[in-house]
Design an enzyme around this catalytic site. Structure first.
Site, PDB file in Angstrom:
ATOM      1  N   TYR A 121      47.356  28.364  26.259  1.00 59.80           N
ATOM      2  CA  TYR A 121      47.302  28.297  27.728  1.00 59.80           C
ATOM      3  C   TYR A 121      48.603  28.816  28.289  1.00 59.80           C
ATOM      4  CZ  TYR A 121      43.190  26.645  30.034  1.00 59.80           C
ATOM      5  OH  TYR A 121      41.948  26.608  30.606  1.00 59.80           O
TER       6      TYR A 121
ATOM      7  N   ARG B 185      38.083  44.279  26.759  1.00 58.96           N
ATOM      8  CA  ARG B 185      37.425  43.934  28.035  1.00 58.96           C
ATOM      9  C   ARG B 185      38.427  43.137  28.849  1.00 58.96           C
ATOM     10  NH1 ARG B 185      32.343  45.362  27.087  1.00 58.96           N
ATOM     11  NH2 ARG B 185      31.844  45.347  29.282  1.00 58.96           N
TER      12      ARG B 185
ATOM     13  N   ASP C 267      39.683  52.370  42.670  1.00 60.50           N
ATOM     14  CA  ASP C 267      39.167  51.670  41.492  1.00 60.50           C
ATOM     15  C   ASP C 267      38.909  52.736  40.433  1.00 60.50           C
ATOM     16  OD1 ASP C 267      37.679  50.434  39.538  1.00 60.50           O
ATOM     17  OD2 ASP C 267      36.311  49.428  40.927  1.00 60.50           O
TER      18      ASP C 267
ATOM     19  N   GLU D 295      49.117  29.456  32.055  1.00 63.46           N
ATOM     20  CA  GLU D 295      49.020  29.588  33.518  1.00 63.46           C
ATOM     21  C   GLU D 295      50.374  29.924  34.109  1.00 63.46           C
ATOM     22  OE1 GLU D 295      47.263  26.028  35.056  1.00 63.46           O
ATOM     23  OE2 GLU D 295      45.229  26.707  34.605  1.00 63.46           O
TER      24      GLU D 295
ATOM     25  N   LYS E 232      36.958  50.973  29.355  1.00 62.51           N
ATOM     26  CA  LYS E 232      36.081  52.148  29.478  1.00 62.51           C
ATOM     27  C   LYS E 232      36.780  53.345  28.832  1.00 62.51           C
ATOM     28  CE  LYS E 232      33.644  49.841  33.142  1.00 62.51           C
ATOM     29  NZ  LYS E 232      33.338  49.720  34.580  1.00 62.51           N
TER      30      LYS E 232
ATOM     31  N   THR F 107      39.518  48.730  34.887  1.00 60.99           N
ATOM     32  CA  THR F 107      39.173  48.006  33.668  1.00 60.99           C
ATOM     33  C   THR F 107      39.966  48.644  32.539  1.00 60.99           C
ATOM     34  OG1 THR F 107      37.316  49.518  33.394  1.00 60.99           O
ATOM     35  CG2 THR F 107      36.823  47.373  34.352  1.00 60.99           C
TER      36      THR F 107
HETATM   37  C1  LIG Z   1      32.994  48.730  35.353  1.00 60.91           C
HETATM   38  C2  LIG Z   1      33.456  48.741  36.741  1.00 60.91           C
HETATM   39  C3  LIG Z   1      33.860  47.565  37.386  1.00 60.91           C
HETATM   40  C4  LIG Z   1      33.652  46.170  36.840  1.00 60.91           C
HETATM   41  O1  LIG Z   1      34.121  45.883  35.643  1.00 60.91           O
HETATM   42  P1  LIG Z   1      33.612  44.594  34.815  1.00 60.91           P
HETATM   43  O2  LIG Z   1      34.655  44.466  33.786  1.00 60.91           O
HETATM   44  O3  LIG Z   1      32.256  44.945  34.319  1.00 60.91           O
HETATM   45  O4  LIG Z   1      33.584  43.436  35.770  1.00 60.91           O
HETATM   46  C5  LIG Z   1      34.372  47.685  38.665  1.00 60.91           C
HETATM   47  N1  LIG Z   1      34.460  48.869  39.273  1.00 60.91           N
HETATM   48  C6  LIG Z   1      34.059  50.012  38.695  1.00 60.91           C
HETATM   49  C7  LIG Z   1      34.187  51.302  39.439  1.00 60.91           C
HETATM   50  C8  LIG Z   1      33.543  49.983  37.421  1.00 60.91           C
HETATM   51  O5  LIG Z   1      33.131  51.129  36.865  1.00 60.91           O
END
Ligand SMILES: *Cc1c(COP(=O)(O)O)cnc(C)c1O
Length: 416
Positions: A46, A231, A196, A48, A225, A222
Site C-alpha cells: 500500500y 494496463r 488523449d 497511498e 496500447k 494508457t
Molecule cells: C483505450 C482508451 C481509453 C481508456 O482506457 P482504459 O484503460 O480501457 O480505461 C481512453 N481513451 C482512449 C482514446 C482510448 O483509446
C-alpha cells in the site's frame, strides 16, 4: 500454480494469443520484463500518497520506483525540464480522463470531444458514460464527405458552445491530428486542450506521429496500447498553461489531488514498476524501429485491402489503425468479425462515421498493426494478412490452417 482450474485457463489464453492473428489496434504484447514487474510482490504494497509523502510506512523502494517511472515517462516524450509534470498512478485510461475533468472542470460545465460513433472514446462525454452525467457533453463530429476532422467547423461549434474543455485524440481515427489547429480552437473559447493519446502514444514516443506537448494543457495516455506497457495510464500536465494562468490554478497540483485522494486510493505499485520498465524500453533505438514498422505495416495493409476491393474510411491510414467499411460487401462488422474469428483472425466490429446501421451491429471493422508488428511481422506478412481477409470475407474460404502456420513462424515468448 496450485490452482489448476485457473492455470489451465491462463495456459489456454496464452495458446490462443500465440495461435491467432491479433488485429485489434488497442492491444499489444508486453515484454517478459513488464510481465515480471506486474507479477512481482510489489502488488502487496500500500502506498497511498506520493513519493516522500505517503500514508503508510515501508515505502522506501516504492518511492524510488515511482520517481524512476516519472522521470522516464518525461524523458520518453522529451519533457525533461521543459515545464511538464506527470502522474503515473491512474489505474487505467478511463479513470485518468475522469481525473482530469474532476481536477479542472466544475461539475455541470461543458466538455467537447469527438462523438463516440465517429471514433471518440466513452470518457470523452458519451451519453452512457458518467462523464456526460457530471458534465454537459457537446460533441463535435467528422466531416461527412472527407470522414476527417473539419477544424473550421469544430471552431465554429466551439465558439458557439464555449466548452471549458476540448478533447482531441480518439479510438478509431486513422489520420494524424493537427494539434496546432486544436490549440487555436481551444484559445478561441478559452478552453483547456486535453489530448488523449492513448492510441498513438507509442507512435509519438517512436517519433512517427506529431507530439501534442507543444500545444496541449494536459495529455493523458494508457500505457498498454502502442506504448506496449502494463494496463495503466499516465497524466501529463503543463506548468506553463495560459488557460491555467487565467484561471489562477496549477494543473499538476489539481491533477495529483484529483487522483489521490479525489478518486483513487492506493496506487498499483506493480503497474507503476511496469510503466517504468516499458518507458525504458520505449527509449531504446529498437522501439523507434518498431513504431516506424507499425505505421509502415498499417499502410501496406491498407493498400492491399483496397486492391482487394475493400473501402477504407478516410481512404486509408496515416497511423497504426484502419477502419474498413463493409457496406459494399453486404455484410455487417459483427458478421465479419465472427467469420474472421472462426479462422483465427481477431478484429473488432466498429461504427463508421455516419453509420447507417445500429451501434450493436455496425458497418465496419477496426484493424491495427501494433500487436503483429511486436511479433516481428513486416510488409510481406501484411500482404498475406490482407489476402486472408479477402479469402474469408469475399471468397468465403477457410484459412484457419494457414493462419496457424503464419503464427507459428512468429511465436510469442510467453511460456505455456
Ligand atoms: C483505450 C482508451 C481509453 C481508456 O482506457 P482504459 O484503460 O480501457 O480505461 C481512453 N481513451 C482512449 C482514446 C482510448 O483509446
Amino acid at each position: 500454480m496450485k490452482d489448476k482450474a485457473i492455470e489451465k485457463l491462463i495456459k489456454s489464453e496464452i495458446k490462443r494469443q500465440n495461435e491467432t492473428i491479433n488485429l485489434i489496434p488497442s492491444e499489444n504484447f508486453v515484454s517478459q520484463d513488464v510481465l515480471g514487474a506486474l507479477g512481482s510482490p510489489l502488488t502487496n504494497k500500500y502506498a497511498e500518497g506520493y513519493p516522500g509523502a505517503r500514508y503508510y510506512g515501508g515505502n522506501t523502494y516504492v518511492d524510488d520506483i515511482e520517481t524512476v517511472a516519472k522521470a522516464r515517462a518525461l524523458e520518453v516524450f522529451g519533457l525533461k525540464d521543459v515545464g511538464w509534470a506527470v502522474n503515473v498512478q491512474p489505474y487505467s485510461g478511463s479513470p485518468a480522463n475522469l481525473a482530469v475533468y474532476v481536477a479542472l472542470i466544475p461539475i455541470g460545465e461543458k466538455i467537447m470531444g469527438l462523438q463516440l460513433d465517429m471514433g471518440g472514446h466513452l470518457t470523452h462525454g458519451h451519453k452512457v458514460s458518467f462523464t456526460s452525467k457530471a458534465w454537459q457533453s457537446v460533441p463535435y463530429v467528422l466531416n461527412k464527405k472527407t470522414e476527417s476532422l473539419d477544424y473550421e467547423a469544430i471552431k465554429k461549434w466551439a465558439e458557439k458552445e464555449k466548452p471549458k474543455m476540448i478533447v482531441a485524440g480518439y479510438t478509431a481515427y486513422p489520420k494524424v491530428i493537427d494539434f496546432k489547429k486544436f490549440r487555436e480552437i481551444a484559445d478561441s473559447c478559452g478552453a483547456y486542450l486535453m489530448v488523449d493519446m492513448s492510441h498513438f502514444a507509442g507512435l509519438v514516443a517512436g517519433g512517427v506521429y506529431p507530439s501534442p506537448f507543444k500545444y496541449a494543457d494536459v495529455v493523458t495516455t494508457t500505457a498498454h496500447k502502442t506504448l506496449r506497457g502494463p494496463r495503466a495510464a499516465m497524466i501529463f500536465s503543463s506548468r506553463n498553461s495560459k488557460v491555467a494562468e487565467g484561471n489562477k490554478v496549477e494543473i499538476p497540483k489539481l491533477i495529483n489531488r484529483a487522483i489521490f485522494p479525489g478518486l483513487q486510493g492506493g496506487p498499483h505499485v506493480n503497474q507503476i514498476a511496469g510503466i517504468a520498465v516499458a518507458m525504458h524500453e520505449a527509449m531504446q533505438p529498437s522501439f523507434k524501429k518498431y513504431a516506424k514498422q507499425v505505421v509502415l505495416n498499417a499502410g501496406i495493409l491498407a493498400t492491399e485491402l483496397k486492391k482487394h476491393g475493400f473501402r477504407l474510411v478516410g481512404d486509408g491510414t496515416e497511423t497504426h489503425l484502419l477502419l474498413v467499411d463493409l457496406t459494399n460487401r453486404r455484410m455487417g462488422g459483427g458478421e465479419a468479425s465472427d467469420k474472421l474469428e472462426k479462422n483465427g483472425i481477431i478484429v473488432n466490429k466498429n461504427t463508421i462515421p455516419y453509420d447507417p446501421r445500429p451501434p450493436l451491429d455496425p458497418s465496419g471493422i477496426r484493424l491495427g498493426t501494433p500487436a503483429l508488428t511486436t511479433r516481428g511481422m513486416k510488409e510481406k506478412e501484411m500482404k498475406q494478412v490482407a489476402k486472408f481477409l479477402k479469402e474469408v470475407l469475399v471468397d468465403g474460404s477457410d484459412v484457419s490452417k494457414e493462419v496457424k502456420k503464419l503464427c507459428r513462424r512468429f511465436p510469442l515468448s510467453y511460456k505455456n
